[in-house]
Structures are given as C-alpha cells and as structure tokens.
Design an enzyme around this catalytic site. Structure first.
Site, mmCIF file in Angstrom:
data_model
loop_
_atom_site.group_PDB
_atom_site.id
_atom_site.type_symbol
_atom_site.label_atom_id
_atom_site.label_comp_id
_atom_site.label_asym_id
_atom_site.label_seq_id
_atom_site.Cartn_x
_atom_site.Cartn_y
_atom_site.Cartn_z
ATOM 1 N N HIS A 118 1.685 -3.688 12.835
ATOM 2 C CA HIS A 118 0.845 -4.331 12.026
ATOM 3 C C HIS A 118 1.082 -5.858 11.857
ATOM 4 O O HIS A 118 0.545 -6.351 11.070
ATOM 5 C CB HIS A 118 0.291 -3.801 10.683
ATOM 6 C CG HIS A 118 -0.147 -2.469 11.093
ATOM 7 N ND1 HIS A 118 -0.389 -1.791 9.632
ATOM 8 C CD2 HIS A 118 -1.031 -1.755 11.775
ATOM 9 C CE1 HIS A 118 -1.385 -0.576 10.148
ATOM 10 N NE2 HIS A 118 -1.424 -0.711 11.460
ATOM 11 N N CYS A 154 -4.036 -27.453 18.195
ATOM 12 C CA CYS A 154 -5.312 -27.335 18.524
ATOM 13 C C CYS A 154 -6.389 -27.645 17.407
ATOM 14 O O CYS A 154 -7.573 -27.522 17.827
ATOM 15 C CB CYS A 154 -5.728 -26.160 19.593
ATOM 16 S SG CYS A 154 -6.056 -24.950 18.427
HETATM 17 N N1 APR Z 1 8.378 6.189 -2.418
HETATM 18 C C1 APR Z 1 7.520 7.033 -1.750
HETATM 19 N N2 APR Z 1 6.315 7.058 -1.537
HETATM 20 C C2 APR Z 1 5.664 6.160 -2.108
HETATM 21 C C3 APR Z 1 6.422 4.927 -3.049
HETATM 22 C C4 APR Z 1 7.754 5.055 -3.248
HETATM 23 N N3 APR Z 1 8.537 4.404 -3.987
HETATM 24 N N4 APR Z 1 5.698 4.220 -3.595
HETATM 25 C C5 APR Z 1 4.177 4.458 -2.909
HETATM 26 N N5 APR Z 1 4.572 5.465 -2.205
HETATM 27 C C6 APR Z 1 3.336 6.243 -1.384
HETATM 28 C C7 APR Z 1 2.090 6.304 -2.041
HETATM 29 O O1 APR Z 1 1.731 7.407 -2.839
HETATM 30 C C8 APR Z 1 1.122 6.202 -0.914
HETATM 31 O O2 APR Z 1 0.662 7.353 -0.363
HETATM 32 O O3 APR Z 1 3.339 5.580 -0.281
HETATM 33 C C9 APR Z 1 1.822 5.472 0.167
HETATM 34 C C10 APR Z 1 1.620 4.090 0.483
HETATM 35 O O4 APR Z 1 0.223 4.208 1.269
HETATM 36 P P1 APR Z 1 -0.801 2.945 1.502
HETATM 37 O O5 APR Z 1 -0.830 2.254 0.119
HETATM 38 O O6 APR Z 1 -1.829 3.464 2.200
HETATM 39 O O7 APR Z 1 0.024 2.141 2.405
HETATM 40 P P2 APR Z 1 0.101 2.286 4.038
HETATM 41 O O8 APR Z 1 0.017 3.661 4.428
HETATM 42 O O9 APR Z 1 1.555 1.655 4.766
HETATM 43 O O10 APR Z 1 -1.337 1.501 4.650
HETATM 44 C C11 APR Z 1 -1.377 1.485 5.741
HETATM 45 O O11 APR Z 1 -3.283 0.062 5.500
HETATM 46 O O12 APR Z 1 -4.209 -1.942 4.507
HETATM 47 C C12 APR Z 1 -3.419 -1.398 5.548
HETATM 48 O O13 APR Z 1 -2.152 -2.842 7.135
HETATM 49 C C13 APR Z 1 -2.456 -2.236 5.986
HETATM 50 O O14 APR Z 1 -0.277 -1.496 6.927
HETATM 51 C C14 APR Z 1 -1.225 -0.915 5.779
HETATM 52 C C15 APR Z 1 -2.068 0.122 6.183
#
Ligand code: APR
Length: 263
Positions: A118, A154
């Site tokens: 990303h 640019c």
């Molecule tokens: N340990 C384990 N899991 C965790 C922790 C932690 N300390 N903190 C948060 N989580 C989990 C949450 O429960 C959640 O399910 O991590 C997950 C994060 O999910 P998202 O917030 O959806 O993030 P991500 O999956 O990386 O998002 C994907 O969405 O907005 C776009 O480009 C952005 O790369 C991102 C993509």
C-alpha cells in the site's frame, strides 16, 4: 489460546518458508491507530480522506489528516511484533514480509526487503509527474486547492506516496506478494481485518496452493474458519511468546528518545 496451540505454531514456524502479511494491528502497540479496530481511524474520520476525491474536494482536511500522521510517525518506534518478525527474517524463516502498513516500522526494526503493497509515508509523490519528495512536504500549511504543496519539478500537487482507495497497487510489490502466497508453507497473518482487496485475497491464494494459515488478530477475520491457528492476542505478546518457544533471542529494545538528550 491454549499454549499447546502456540507450541505447535512455533514448531511450524521453525520449518521456515513462512509468508507474513501484516496490517495496522501490528503497529497499534507503537501508538499508531488502526483503521477498523475499536479506536480505528475510519471510526473517527470519513474514509473519503483515503481517496483522491477527498484530496481534490477537501484539501485542507486531507492534508491536515496526513500531516498529523507524518508527525505521529516521527515519534513512533517499532514494537515487539516488528522486532520478532525482523528476527524471524534474520533467522531465514521468511519467504516474504508483506505489509499493508505505510509506517516503515518493519524496516525500523531491522527488516529488509519489506513488500509494501500500500506504498509508504516515507515519501510524498507528485500527483502529476510522479517525482518523489520528503514526507515533510505534507506539513506545509494548506488553505485550499490552489496552495497544496507543489512539486519542485512540475508544480503539480504533492500527495502521500501511499495507495488511496481505488488506486492501483504497486504492480511489482503485488506480484511478489502473490508469488510468496503461492510458494510458502505457512501464511502468517498479523494484525489485519482482511477487509480490503486485493490484499485480503492473499490468504486464500496460499490455502489454494496448499499452505496452512495462522492468524494473530484481536478481532475475527473472514478467514478464521480456514486457519489452523487463530490467536486472539496482542501481536507483540503472541509473537514474543512464539520467539521464546522457538529459542530466538531478541536484540535489546532501543531506549526511547530521552527528553533532554545531550547534543
Ligand atoms: N494485536 C493484534 N491485533 C490487533 C492489535 C494488536 N495489538 N491492534 C489491532 N488489532 C487488530 C484489530 O482487531 C483489527 O482487526 O488489527 C486489525 C486491524 O484491521 P484494520 O484496522 O482494518 O487495518 P488493516 O487490515 O491493516 O487495513 C487494511 O485498509 O484503510 C485501508 O490502506 C488501509 O492498509 C489499510 C487497509
């Protein structure tokens, strides 16, 4: 999570050829909010701020949002999850380290050849000519569409060098990620809700190719039913215990910056 399951996952990890996919949940223990967890960014900000439409339509809010993320990243340090994954890589266990994160914390923990599907907040990129520049260009004040940070080559508008919704993912990074999913023995998911395509299809690709699946995530994901291991624990804690079970020493954590460092 029964420790026996962690024990069997530790044994599986030691066999190597592990493809790792991380998401924002891998960095929350570094103080970087995730997107869809209980305190997620998309719970507090409109997702339009993740789109080109948002950049063109609400430049003040868009650039303020990413300026805040540039400032937060300057303070962020890798956590135990990043350090254990870098240690796994150093041990030769990883087929690939694929991340959806744009925070550079895997590299800060010593990981190399990180596949950033990303993009990255390490640079800005000109929307018109593609030239890169410092992320600090996003700290310049923006009061409207006509005074966005301008490309020094640019004059086009500079924007974060990340993939916004609807934009193409970096082709080379994605093809390496597909390849790793197809050739790994074990696909390890750490801290992602697996809600965003095409990255969310990688675990399915690995399973189709015969790999087993392990998921370390605080909330359920669409792939939990097909995973051999589902660990509902914080990434730093679970990976720290796995490293211990595997007999892997971690480098000492770098001391946090002291307030009155002598210059
Ligand atoms: N340990 C384990 N899991 C965790 C922790 C932690 N300390 N903190 C948060 N989580 C989990 C949450 O429960 C959640 O399910 O991590 C997950 C994060 O999910 P998202 O917030 O959806 O993030 P991500 O999956 O990386 O998002 C994907 O969405 O907005 C776009 O480009 C952005 O790369 C991102 C993509």
């Amino acid at each position: 999570m029964a420790s026996a399951d962690l024990e069997s996952l530790a044994q599986a990890l030691k066999q190597g050829r592990v493809a790792v996919l991380t998401g924002a949940g891998c960095s929350t223990e570094s103080g970087i909010p995730d997107y869809r967890g209980s305190q997620g960014l998309w719970k507090r900000h409109p997702t339009e701020l993740g789109t080109v439409y948002g950049m063109e339509t609400w430049p003040e809010e868009f650039y303020a949002f990413y300026a805040a993320r540039v400032r937060a990243l300057k303070e962020a340090r890798p956590n135990k999850a990043h350090r254990v994954l870098a240690r796994f890589q150093k041990e030769g266990l990883l087929e690939a380290l694929i991340t959806q994160n744009v925070d550079g914390l895997h590299q800060a923990a010593g990981a190399t050849d990180v596949i950033e599907v990303h993009g990255s907040m390490a640079h800005t990129r000109c929307q018109r000519c593609g030239r890169k520049d410092s992320p600090d260009r996003l700290l310049e004040p923006v009061t409207g569409r006509d005074d966005r940070p301008a490309c020094r080559h640019c004059g086009g508008p500079m924007r974060p060098d990340i993939v916004l919704y609807g934009e193409q993912l970096p082709p080379e990074a994605m093809s390496r990620a597909w390849q790793a999913a197809r050739s790994c023995r074990l696909f390890l998911v750490v801290g992602t809700s697996l809600q965003v395509a095409p990255v969310s299809h990688l675990p399915g690709e690995a399973l189709l190719a015969g790999a087993s699946l392990a998921i370390i995530n605080l909330d359920p994901t669409p792939y939990d039913g097909r995973a051999t291991w589902v660990i509902r624990e914080k990434a730093g804690e679970a990976l720290g215990r796995l490293a211990e079970l595997m007999g892997l020493e971690l480098e000492e954590e770098e001391a946090p910056p002291t307030a009155n460092a002598s210059h």
